[in-house]
Design an enzyme around this catalytic site. Structure first.
Site: not given
Length: 619
Positions: A285, A326-328
């Site tokens: 992130y 991608t991260d969440w």
């Protein structure tokens, strides 16, 4: 459970996934993965291809059924998200016993068979073989064999053990249909306040690289295939140097900083993991601040939005052509009950969800983690802001992994085999031994007995005053007493200090803030130590300032995921503790505040990386 098969005129058994009563090339198990992907891709509708590009959280029904309504975590009914939105990648949270998990997985695959081309579901998970229960990062083992956190594996400095762990975890995952791991974590634990150190292999980039490759080999095997679990290595290009140690899940932790100029250290584990064949990579992130790479200023936006990082560095300079997920929740805010977790759109908070999505695709990602908003991407294609050729590029990568895992030929699992595999006796024994061995002895002073020998190993049969230790473990050590003054030894387990927070969703699970023990606790421990020898174990899910414990502790140890019984076995020498610190322990919070977030270790730590005393067992 076994898939329904037909037999072609040539005598080949196949799954008729699109229901046209003939074996199409993508259904032909004799063909190469590349041939099957190239046949299937043009058959898919735009909606099916877009569905591949989302991976959302899913919940399992407690009885092994699918949930057909929104749950505590799931956003949508299962059938809706599979058959209408065409999602085929899911991140599962809570799983109870093995049969329930296997039954639910098979029920989910049965729903997927009803889709136009029968694309099988890929189930992923965060780590679930250790102790920390955090819905944002990891789950406690429950039915799975239980091992130390990755920090504990790092404390043992043993690539073969890490490979063994990965192989055991692979077998347990596969038994219940989990075929993708949202790990290993390659971040360096250089910032001791950061909440996610427990999932790392410590501060040293060379050790992290060596253990990460062994970990990957355990999960994926020699190459990605039918018995593999596909790994997502994270967080590119290294998520450890968080400003002031605050985590990038939250707005106050959005900045990554490099005051020591050590970006290269944090990047170092990724080329070896790429060479070893990681199936996917996840950017973090964090938003880099004042970062330059080879003289080029890097835009101050979250790594998932950053084309210089994903396309330029990862795909270009490092030559990676696999899946980038991608991260969440980079696109939409997440509302859970009366709490919110803002979208991690760091540096682009002003953009609309659709514009954020467009930027992520432009950066080079293939899949949106934690999202199921397929309509946004479909609209971007309709508007000409994203081309279908770009969708095909990501869909091709995602389908390739599914085919390599063998999911198109047989995605189902056997309930009986799942029950036999999860938590198998030899798996549990291996994890238990690793828990005990990873204990790190920091201090071991001479006792005041006539022999003058060191306090450790403890002698069994003593009168024991204990705190935060189970009655069963105390009984294995000696006789429990209620007061320190009646004891021959005191055993106290302490969590590493942190500052509790609970405003934002997930925040209460993250151990952040100061590393100082509260003064009242220190004073109380001193009173205990005045009555009998004091043995203290600090559970190091992150570093701690243990300086005030030194004057009073006859023995001080650190652990990284060790149950009470395994700790007693280590302290008594039944299983010799062999752990060595995977990171420096600082002398004070002042030293931490003066230290560069990206710099591995201190010039003058209280206990240095690699410190760990041996104890001579009398057993």
């Amino acid at each position: 459970m076994h898939p329904v098969r037909k037999t072609s005129p040539e005598g080949v058994e196949y799954r008729d996934l699109n229901g046209n009563d003939r074996m199409d090339p993508f259904e032909d198990p004799r063909l190469s993965v590349e041939q099957r992907v190239e046949d299937l891709l043009p058959r898919l509708s735009l909606e099916e291809k877009v569905g591949l590009m989302f991976q959302t959280v899913i919940e399992a029904g407690a009885d092994g059924t699918v949930l057909e309504g929104p749950g505590a975590i799931s956003k949508s009914a299962t059938s809706d998200v599979v058959l209408r939105k065409h999602l085929t990648h899911f991140n599962v949270h809570a799983l109870d016993d093995a049969r329930m998990a296997a039954r639910w997985h098979n029920a989910l695959q049965t729903i997927a068979e009803q889709s136009p081309h029968g694309i099988p579901v890929t189930i992923s998970t965060d780590p679930r073989h250790a102790f920390i229960e955090n819905a944002g990062t990891s789950f406690a083992a429950k039915s799975f064999s239980q091992w130390p956190e990755p920090l504990g594996l790092a404390a043992l400095r043993d690539p073969e053990l890490v490979r063994e762990f990965g192989d055991i975890a692979r077998q347990e995952y596969c038994a219940v249909g989990i075929r993708a791991a949202l790990h290993p974590t390659l971040d360096l634990a250089t910032e001791p306040r950061w909440a996610r150190q427990s999932g790392t292999f410590g501060q040293d980039p060379d050790l992290v690289s060596e253990l990460a490759v062994a970990y990957l080999q355990g999960f994926q095997q020699e190459s990605l295939g039918q018995g593999s679990v596909a790994c997502t290595s994270k967080h590119f290009p290294g998520g450890g140097p968080q400003k002031d140690g605050e985590d990038a899940h939250f707005p106050y932790g959005r900045e990554q900083v490099y005051p020591g100029g050590r970006f290269a250290d944090h990047l170092k584990p990724f080329p070896p993991i790429i060479a070893a064949g990681t199936a996917a990579i996840m950017p973090y992130y964090g938003m880099p601040i004042a970062l330059e790479i080879h003289g080029e200023k890097i835009e101050e936006v979250g790594f998932g939005y950053n084309k210089q990082i994903v396309t330029g560095l990862l795909r270009g300079a490092l030559g990676y052509d696999g899946v980038v997920v991608t991260d969440w929740e980079l696109v939409n805010d997440n509302h859970v009950g009366d709490q919110v977790l803002p979208a991690r759109a760091w540096g682009v908070e002003h953009l609309s969800p659709a514009a954020r999505m467009e930027l992520i695709i432009e950066a080079g990602a293939d899949q949106f983690g934690g999202e199921e908003c397929v309509e946004l991407l479909l609209d971007l294609v309709t508007q000409g802001r994203v081309t279908e050729a770009r969708i095909d590029e990501s869909a091709r990568r995602l389908l390739t992994v599914k085919f390599r895992l063998g999911l198109f030929d047989d995605p189902f699992v056997d309930e009986d085999m799942a029950a036999e595999t999860l938590g198998r006796k030899d798996f549990r024994a291996a994890g238990y031994a690793a828990q005990a061995r990873s204990v790190t002895v920091l201090v071991n002073r001479a006792s005041e007995s006539a022999s003058g020998s060191s306090v450790l190993p403890l002698t069994k049969g003593l009168r024991v005053y204990a705190e935060n230790v189970s009655p069963e473990a105390v009984a294995a050590l000696g006789v429990a007493v209620a007061r320190p003054e009646d004891a021959e030894v005191a055993l106290v387990r302490l969590p590493a200090p942190f500052e509790p927070r609970s405003d934002l969703f997930l925040e209460s699970w993250f151990h952040q803030g100061s590393l100082d023990f509260p003064p009242g606790l220190v004073a109380r421990l001193a009173r205990i130590a005045a009555q009998c020898p004091l043995v203290v174990d600090v559970v190091l899910d992150r570093a701690a300032v243990v300086t005030p414990l030194l004057p009073m502790a006859s023995a001080l140890v650190g652990s990284y995921g060790t149950n009470d019984e395994a700790l007693v076995d280590a302290l008594t020498g039944v299983i010799s503790p062999e752990g060595r610190l995977p990171f420096d322990l600082p002398r004070s919070m002042e030293q931490v505040r003066r230290h560069g977030e990206d710099v591995p270790g201190y010039d003058d730590p209280l206990f240095a990386f690699g410190h760990g005393l041996l104890i001579i067992s009398t057993v």
